[in-house]
Write a protein that holds these residues in place. Sequence first.
Motif, short mmCIF file in Angstrom:
data_model
loop_
_atom_site.label_atom_id
_atom_site.label_comp_id
_atom_site.label_asym_id
_atom_site.label_seq_id
_atom_site.Cartn_x
_atom_site.Cartn_y
_atom_site.Cartn_z
N ILE A 43 67.74 167.49 77.98
CA ILE A 43 69.20 167.99 77.76
C ILE A 43 68.97 169.55 78.52
CG2 ILE A 43 69.85 166.34 76.28
CD1 ILE A 43 69.27 168.50 74.16
N THR A 44 70.10 170.09 78.48
CA THR A 44 70.04 171.61 78.73
C THR A 44 69.89 172.45 77.56
OG1 THR A 44 72.51 172.01 78.71
CG2 THR A 44 71.67 171.27 80.71
N LEU A 45 69.37 173.58 77.66
CA LEU A 45 68.84 174.65 76.60
C LEU A 45 70.34 174.75 75.87
CD1 LEU A 45 67.25 176.24 74.69
CD2 LEU A 45 67.31 178.02 76.80
N ALA A 46 71.45 174.99 76.67
CA ALA A 46 72.53 175.19 76.09
C ALA A 46 73.11 173.88 75.03
CB ALA A 46 73.79 175.32 77.25
N GLU A 47 72.74 172.69 75.57
CA GLU A 47 73.24 171.65 74.62
C GLU A 47 72.20 171.69 73.44
OE1 GLU A 47 74.91 168.11 77.82
OE2 GLU A 47 72.71 168.82 77.66
N GLU A 48 71.04 171.97 73.48
CA GLU A 48 69.84 171.93 72.62
C GLU A 48 70.39 172.97 71.41
OE1 GLU A 48 67.92 169.97 71.69
OE2 GLU A 48 66.40 171.11 70.56
N LEU A 49 70.93 174.25 71.93
CA LEU A 49 71.42 175.24 71.01
C LEU A 49 72.62 174.77 70.31
CD1 LEU A 49 70.36 178.27 73.03
CD2 LEU A 49 69.32 177.49 71.23
N GLU A 50 73.61 174.16 70.98
CA GLU A 50 74.74 174.03 70.00
C GLU A 50 74.43 172.84 69.01
OE1 GLU A 50 77.54 172.04 72.68
OE2 GLU A 50 78.86 171.47 71.43
N THR A 51 73.38 171.76 69.45
CA THR A 51 73.25 170.90 68.43
C THR A 51 72.32 171.64 67.16
OG1 THR A 51 72.79 169.22 69.94
CG2 THR A 51 71.53 168.79 67.76
N ILE A 52 71.50 172.51 67.35
CA ILE A 52 70.82 173.19 66.65
C ILE A 52 71.65 174.29 65.38
CG2 ILE A 52 69.23 175.39 66.18
CD1 ILE A 52 67.85 172.43 66.72
N GLU A 53 72.79 174.85 66.01
CA GLU A 53 73.47 175.36 65.38
C GLU A 53 74.45 174.44 64.39
OE1 GLU A 53 75.72 179.33 66.91
OE2 GLU A 53 75.72 178.22 68.60
N LEU A 54 74.94 173.50 64.82
CA LEU A 54 75.46 172.35 63.73
C LEU A 54 74.65 172.07 62.73
CD1 LEU A 54 77.18 169.83 66.22
CD2 LEU A 54 78.32 171.18 64.38
N TYR A 55 73.34 171.63 63.17
CA TYR A 55 72.13 171.65 62.18
C TYR A 55 71.95 172.45 60.99
CZ TYR A 55 67.84 170.64 59.88
OH TYR A 55 66.73 170.34 59.10
N ILE A 63 71.21 181.33 53.97
CA ILE A 63 70.42 181.43 55.01
C ILE A 63 71.11 182.55 56.10
CG2 ILE A 63 68.95 180.57 56.87
CD1 ILE A 63 68.83 178.26 54.97
N ASP A 64 70.25 183.43 56.70
CA ASP A 64 70.84 184.46 57.80
C ASP A 64 70.34 183.88 59.15
OD1 ASP A 64 70.42 187.83 58.54
OD2 ASP A 64 71.73 186.26 59.67
N PHE A 65 70.83 182.95 59.41
CA PHE A 65 70.68 182.28 60.94
C PHE A 65 71.25 182.80 62.03
CE2 PHE A 65 68.69 179.30 63.54
CZ PHE A 65 69.83 178.70 64.49
N LYS A 66 70.44 183.23 63.11
CA LYS A 66 70.87 184.16 64.16
C LYS A 66 70.11 183.39 65.57
CE LYS A 66 72.28 188.54 62.18
NZ LYS A 66 71.94 190.04 62.24
N ILE A 67 70.86 183.58 66.57
CA ILE A 67 70.37 183.09 68.02
C ILE A 67 70.55 184.29 68.71
CG2 ILE A 67 70.36 181.43 69.99
CD1 ILE A 67 71.47 179.36 68.11
N SER A 68 69.47 184.79 69.50
CA SER A 68 69.53 186.01 70.27
C SER A 68 68.86 185.24 71.83
CB SER A 68 68.71 187.26 69.82
OG SER A 68 67.42 186.78 69.74
N MET A 69 69.49 185.80 72.82
CA MET A 69 69.07 185.37 74.06
C MET A 69 69.08 186.44 75.06
SD MET A 69 69.87 181.91 76.20
CE MET A 69 71.56 181.74 75.43
N ASP A 70 67.82 186.56 76.13
CA ASP A 70 68.07 187.48 77.03
C ASP A 70 69.15 187.23 78.09
OD1 ASP A 70 65.74 188.61 75.95
OD2 ASP A 70 64.46 187.95 77.48
N SER A 71 69.71 188.30 78.65
CA SER A 71 70.84 188.08 79.31
C SER A 71 70.48 187.57 80.59
CB SER A 71 71.59 189.85 79.81
OG SER A 71 70.54 190.51 80.09
N ASN A 72 69.43 187.80 81.02
CA ASN A 72 68.84 187.09 82.69
C ASN A 72 68.47 185.48 82.35
OD1 ASN A 72 66.67 187.35 80.83
ND2 ASN A 72 65.13 188.27 82.64
N ILE A 73 68.90 185.05 81.17
CA ILE A 73 68.52 183.43 81.17
C ILE A 73 69.96 182.89 81.16
CG2 ILE A 73 67.71 181.73 79.49
CD1 ILE A 73 65.70 183.79 78.43
N ASN A 74 69.75 181.67 81.96
CA ASN A 74 70.97 180.74 81.91
C ASN A 74 70.65 179.76 81.19
OD1 ASN A 74 73.47 179.20 82.72
ND2 ASN A 74 72.98 178.95 84.83
N PRO A 75 71.18 179.32 80.13
CA PRO A 75 70.91 178.15 79.31
C PRO A 75 71.03 177.01 79.83
CG PRO A 75 72.58 179.34 78.23
CD PRO A 75 72.26 180.21 79.45
#
Length: 605
Positions: A452-464, A476-488
């Motif tokens: 799957i795409t990284l974007a779909e994986e991140l969406e599933t992980i946020e739900l979990y 729990i302080d849960f955060k996701i950060s991503m470099d601006s030059n990455i297209n998930p």
Amino acid sequence: MKPKTYLTLDTELKSEKRDTTLLRYFANLCQTENYLEGQAYALNQMGSKYRNISQFKNAADLHQQALEISEKANNIELEVLSLNMLGVVYRRTDAIKTALDYNQKALELAEQVENPSHHIKRSINVSLNCIGLLYRSLEQYDLAITQFKRALKFEEELGNKLGLAINHQNIGGCLEEKGDLEGALENFRKSLAYNEEINSDFGRVLCKNSLAQIYLKQDMPYAALVLLEPLHEQSKSIGDFLVTSAVFINTGWAHTKLGNFNKAGRFIQDGLEMAQNHNMPSNVLYGYQKLSDFERERGNYKKAYEYYKKADEYDNEISSATNFRYMNDVIVRYEADKKNNQISVLAKENEIVRLRLRKNQTTLLVSALIVGLISSILYILYRQYQSKNEKRVLTLEQNMLRSQMNPHFLFNSLNSIKLYIINNEQKNAVHYLNKFSKLIRKILEASSVKEITLAEELETIELYMNIENIRFSNEIDFKISMDSNINPDSIKMPSLALQPFLENSLWHGLSPKEGEKIIHLNIKKKNRNHVSIEIEDNGVGRGAAQTNKENRVLKRKSVGIRITKERLANFSKDYQNNFEVDIVDLFDENGNPRGTKVILDIPTV
């Protein structure tokens, strides 16, 4: 007489071959008489004696001279012997590449002999042992044991008790590395019994030191000392410092376990100095490791760390990536050459058959049938390979699904929903149920696709994480950060690859922790070929987590990370670059654990 065979020479000089003075006299006499076989035999015997007293430079020079003379005499027996002896010398000094070249050439030459003599058969067994030791260097212990058992069978046919002793010793060493201490003990004892039969002082010392090392690993230092203490003088009298230094280091290890620190330090230092003076990198590494353990037991952690760093430097030097790549290449090259030789032989036989059948009008039909049959077999084998590979991938995906649909997680989530309903908190119950049902749907959808795409994986992980956070009272302080030059949306990865690492952080890192609980997921571009995903928590660390796990009455069996690593390995086969998974322990300025970081490098090309 000037005999040409090794067996005749060895029989005639049986009583003189232990004396290097007589051997050198004989070598000089052979040179005067232009008796090349006798000169090569004497030089090889002298080289073996120098090798056994750790004078490796002299040994290598003598074997090299013997090799050149054997080639000049065109004597395959003595040429193979010289090559094998050179391989043994260089292996003793951890020069893996050079040793392997010599042993490989010896095996190739020996296997070309149509009617091999007794000595040629022995030389083949020596070469097989060297290949087994190569696999052992690559930590491929099962493959190594296969080679040793093959040599063991040949030695039994030849009735060579020395070869039987050597192979049981090597098998015991592999089993020890695998952690099968009882199996190792059994083989070391068999080797000792054969060495007693042939009255080999060197073999006795080697086996007793190996047995003592097993006893130390079984936490029986007194039993180890009973074997080791008589070996101090015995090993010195033999003159092989490779064994002597190991005996002294193991003696120091035993005294360390017993708390006799004065004796322990002295014995380990003596063994280490022997290894350094005689250029034995493996034993130098072993000495530094035991010195580090010794200083740690004494409470001198600074000194222990210094020795640990020295050991690590030697480990990197001995086990460099270049050496391992080289050895792998040689193994592949040997197997390919062997198969090519077999194919050439088969091709010649087929040509003879074809010529004999040329006058037969049915030749074309027979040939067509043979080709069809071979093609059918190859196609069946190919389909079987494809089926096995597909079955393996399917098994991995099913195991992955089972690890995601963790019964413990499902049970607790449904209990949380039930609690909201009982407390008449309809809004929370509906909110929680929506997230839970959406997560289950995504897990089931993702389990049916390879990637799957990284974007779909991140969406599933946020739900979990949202669902787990509710169960943790939103601590729990849960955060996701991503470099601006990455297209998930353009990055592919195996479905549900991140969840096992997050679950590990939650249950083993944060669950037992008091106070602030943080999990940060950082995604950045590592290089042109890889994206790096970092999962960092501020939990109790792997050491404390392991202690907590062992103290629990109910132990959860965690297989998710292992399955994920296998899936990542399978996924990376479609890319030019490999994946990497690294788990790093984090510490504060005072050296106290402050969490764990998991780093996944996903290939993009």
